[in-house]
Write a protein that holds these residues in place. Structure first.
Motif, mmCIF file in Angstrom:
data_model
loop_
_atom_site.group_PDB
_atom_site.id
_atom_site.type_symbol
_atom_site.label_atom_id
_atom_site.label_comp_id
_atom_site.label_asym_id
_atom_site.label_seq_id
_atom_site.Cartn_x
_atom_site.Cartn_y
_atom_site.Cartn_z
ATOM 1 N N GLY A 35 0.808 -1.219 0.000
ATOM 2 C CA GLY A 35 0.000 0.000 0.000
ATOM 3 C C GLY A 35 0.841 1.269 0.000
ATOM 4 N N LEU A 36 2.085 1.167 -0.484
ATOM 5 C CA LEU A 36 3.004 2.308 -0.420
ATOM 6 C C LEU A 36 3.524 2.685 -1.802
ATOM 7 N N ILE A 37 3.902 3.957 -1.958
ATOM 8 C CA ILE A 37 4.520 4.451 -3.187
ATOM 9 C C ILE A 37 5.780 5.208 -2.767
ATOM 10 N N PRO A 38 6.926 4.954 -3.435
ATOM 11 C CA PRO A 38 8.141 5.685 -3.058
ATOM 12 C C PRO A 38 8.086 7.139 -3.509
ATOM 13 N N CYS A 39 8.796 7.979 -2.786
ATOM 14 C CA CYS A 39 8.828 9.417 -3.074
ATOM 15 C C CYS A 39 10.255 9.944 -2.926
ATOM 16 N N VAL A 40 10.753 10.592 -3.977
ATOM 17 C CA VAL A 40 12.054 11.259 -3.958
ATOM 18 C C VAL A 40 11.806 12.730 -3.696
ATOM 19 N N THR A 41 12.552 13.310 -2.785
ATOM 20 C CA THR A 41 12.372 14.721 -2.462
ATOM 21 C C THR A 41 13.671 15.469 -2.718
ATOM 22 N N THR A 42 13.604 16.502 -3.569
ATOM 23 C CA THR A 42 14.797 17.293 -3.879
ATOM 24 C C THR A 42 14.592 18.741 -3.430
ATOM 25 N N ASP A 43 15.717 19.418 -3.201
ATOM 26 C CA ASP A 43 15.695 20.832 -2.852
ATOM 27 C C ASP A 43 15.491 21.623 -4.141
ATOM 28 N N VAL A 44 14.450 22.460 -4.161
ATOM 29 C CA VAL A 44 14.111 23.163 -5.407
ATOM 30 C C VAL A 44 15.208 24.155 -5.797
ATOM 31 N N HIS A 45 15.993 24.613 -4.838
ATOM 32 C CA HIS A 45 17.023 25.598 -5.164
ATOM 33 C C HIS A 45 18.323 24.948 -5.636
ATOM 34 N N THR A 46 18.736 23.866 -4.978
ATOM 35 C CA THR A 46 20.043 23.269 -5.312
ATOM 36 C C THR A 46 19.911 22.042 -6.206
ATOM 37 N N GLY A 47 18.712 21.459 -6.303
ATOM 38 C CA GLY A 47 18.532 20.230 -7.076
ATOM 39 C C GLY A 47 18.992 18.993 -6.321
ATOM 40 N N GLU A 48 19.550 19.177 -5.143
ATOM 41 C CA GLU A 48 20.068 18.064 -4.354
ATOM 42 C C GLU A 48 18.961 17.109 -3.909
ATOM 43 N N VAL A 49 19.222 15.814 -3.976
ATOM 44 C CA VAL A 49 18.276 14.849 -3.415
ATOM 45 C C VAL A 49 18.395 14.922 -1.898
ATOM 46 N N LEU A 50 17.296 15.253 -1.237
ATOM 47 C CA LEU A 50 17.306 15.396 0.216
ATOM 48 C C LEU A 50 17.017 14.071 0.896
ATOM 49 N N MET A 51 16.045 13.336 0.388
ATOM 50 C CA MET A 51 15.623 12.095 1.038
ATOM 51 C C MET A 51 14.783 11.273 0.074
ATOM 52 N N VAL A 52 14.663 9.996 0.382
ATOM 53 C CA VAL A 52 13.743 9.108 -0.315
ATOM 54 C C VAL A 52 12.908 8.443 0.753
ATOM 55 N N ALA A 53 11.593 8.534 0.639
ATOM 56 C CA ALA A 53 10.704 7.971 1.650
ATOM 57 C C ALA A 53 9.544 7.305 0.938
ATOM 58 N N CYS A 103 5.794 6.158 -8.706
ATOM 59 C CA CYS A 103 6.818 6.893 -7.965
ATOM 60 C C CYS A 103 6.509 8.393 -8.038
ATOM 61 N N VAL A 104 6.738 9.094 -6.930
ATOM 62 C CA VAL A 104 6.458 10.530 -6.825
ATOM 63 C C VAL A 104 7.780 11.277 -6.659
ATOM 64 N N TRP A 105 7.854 12.463 -7.251
ATOM 65 C CA TRP A 105 9.006 13.353 -7.053
ATOM 66 C C TRP A 105 8.494 14.674 -6.507
ATOM 67 N N LEU A 106 9.003 15.097 -5.353
ATOM 68 C CA LEU A 106 8.668 16.400 -4.781
ATOM 69 C C LEU A 106 9.861 17.336 -4.893
ATOM 70 N N ARG A 107 9.618 18.541 -5.407
ATOM 71 C CA ARG A 107 10.625 19.607 -5.349
ATOM 72 C C ARG A 107 10.162 20.545 -4.246
ATOM 73 N N VAL A 108 10.979 20.686 -3.206
ATOM 74 C CA VAL A 108 10.520 21.389 -2.007
ATOM 75 C C VAL A 108 11.451 22.516 -1.586
ATOM 76 N N GLU A 109 10.866 23.399 -0.777
ATOM 77 C CA GLU A 109 11.612 24.436 -0.086
ATOM 78 C C GLU A 109 11.570 24.024 1.389
ATOM 79 N N VAL A 110 12.746 23.929 2.023
ATOM 80 C CA VAL A 110 12.794 23.409 3.385
ATOM 81 C C VAL A 110 12.999 24.529 4.383
ATOM 82 N N ALA A 111 12.051 24.664 5.297
ATOM 83 C CA ALA A 111 12.234 25.585 6.415
ATOM 84 C C ALA A 111 13.459 25.116 7.200
#
Lengths: 164, 164
Positions: A35-53, A103-111
Motif C-alpha cells: 500500500g506504499l509508493i516511493p517518493c524522492v524529495t529534492t531541494d528546489v534551489h540546489t537540485g540536491e536529493v534530500l531524502m527518499v521515503a 513513484c512521486v518526485w517532490l521539489r521542495v523548499e525546506v524551512a
C-alpha cells in the motif's frame, strides 16, 4: 468522497490502460502490495536529493491537499507530517509523477534548510567512489563537512529510525 | 572475493552499529527482504530526476566497478545494464549513499540525453497540481512538450514494462 482514512478518495483515478497511465492527465497512482509508493524529495534551489521515503494513500492525499510533504513512517507506522517535530517543514513547490505512476518526485523548499535526522542538509551526505577511484581502495567521502543542526537538540531522546 | 553471482563481495562491509552505518566510511548497504535497494538517478547537468529503479547486490557492484548504471529489472527479472538496448547509457559522475545506507543516488551523464522508455528525457514528465490549483480541478500537466526519441524505433516490439 471522504474515506475512513480521512482523505479525499476522488483524488486518485482508476488505472485502466497503459496509454491512460503513461500519456493521460489522470492521477492514477500505483501503490505496491504494502500500500506504499516511493517518493524522492529534492531541494528546489540546489537540485540536491534530500531524502527518499514512502507515502501511503493518505500521505499522498495530504501532500496534495496541503502543499506540505507528508510521508508514511515505516519505523513508527504513522502518518508523518515532515517537520512536525523538528520544524523542518517541506513546502511543495512542484510535485511530479513518473511514467507508470508508481513513484512521486517532490521539489521542495525546506524551512531551516535541512532534512536529515543525522543533522545534515541532505540524507545523501556521503559519496561512494566508483571505477578507478574505488579500485584504488577509497572509502566513503563526506560531501557535507558540517551538520546543519544538532539532532540531539532537535529530536531529544526520540528513537533513531536507522535499523541495522 | 568473487561470488557465484559474479561480483566482488568485498565491496560491501558488514552493518555493525548505527554509528558506523551513519557516520562511517564503510559502504555497508542494506538490501530489503527482496534483496533490493532503491536508486534515484538524476541528470548531473540539469539536476532533474530521470528515474527511480532498484539494484540487487550484483547491479550495485557492477555500477561501482564499471562506472555505468546497472539496475535489477523487476519486469524482466534480469541484471539490467541501462542503455544496452537503447544506447542511452548512463555514465556515473557521482554515486552517493544515504544516512542509513538503504538508498543510492546516482548523478549521471546520459548518452543521447533521455532515460524514459516512453521517449521522454525524464520519467517524471508530468506535474501533479497541489493545493489551490488542485482544488480548482486541474489535471496532470506535461512539463516535457516533445519526446526525445521514438520508443518504437528504439525498442521495437519489446514488451512495455508498465503494469496496471
Amino acid at each position: 468522497m471522504s474515506t475512513p482514512a480521512g482523505h479525499d478518495d476522488s483524488l486518485f483515478g482508476r488505472r485502466e490502460t497503459v496509454e491512460q497511465v503513461e500519456e493521460g492527465r489522470d492521477l492514477a497512482p500505483k501503490f505496491d502490495d504494502r500500500g506504499l509508493i516511493p517518493c524522492v524529495t529534492t531541494d528546489v534551489h540546489t537540485g540536491e536529493v534530500l531524502m527518499v521515503a514512502v507515502m501511503n494513500p493518505e500521505a499522498l492525499a495530504k501532500s496534495i491537499e496541503t502543499g506540505e510533504a507528508h510521508y508514511w513512517s515505516r519505523s513508527r507506522q504513522v502518518l508523518w507530517h515532515k517537520g512536525a517535530t523538528s520544524g523542518l517543514v517541506q513546502r511543495i513547490v512542484e510535485m511530479r509523477i513518473d511514467d507508470d505512476q508508481d513513484c512521486v518526485w517532490l521539489r521542495v523548499e525546506v524551512a531551516g534548510g535541512a532534512s536529515c535526522h543525522v543533522g545534515y542538509r541532505s540524507c545523501f551526505y556521503r559519496r561512494v567512489p566508483v571505477g578507478a577511484e574505488r579500485r584504488a581502495g577509497a572509502g566513503l567521502e563526506f560531501v557535507e563537512r558540517e551538520k546543519a543542526f544538532d539532532p540531539k537538540a532537535v529530536y531529544g531522546d526520540a528513537p533513531n529510525p536507522t535499523q541495522l
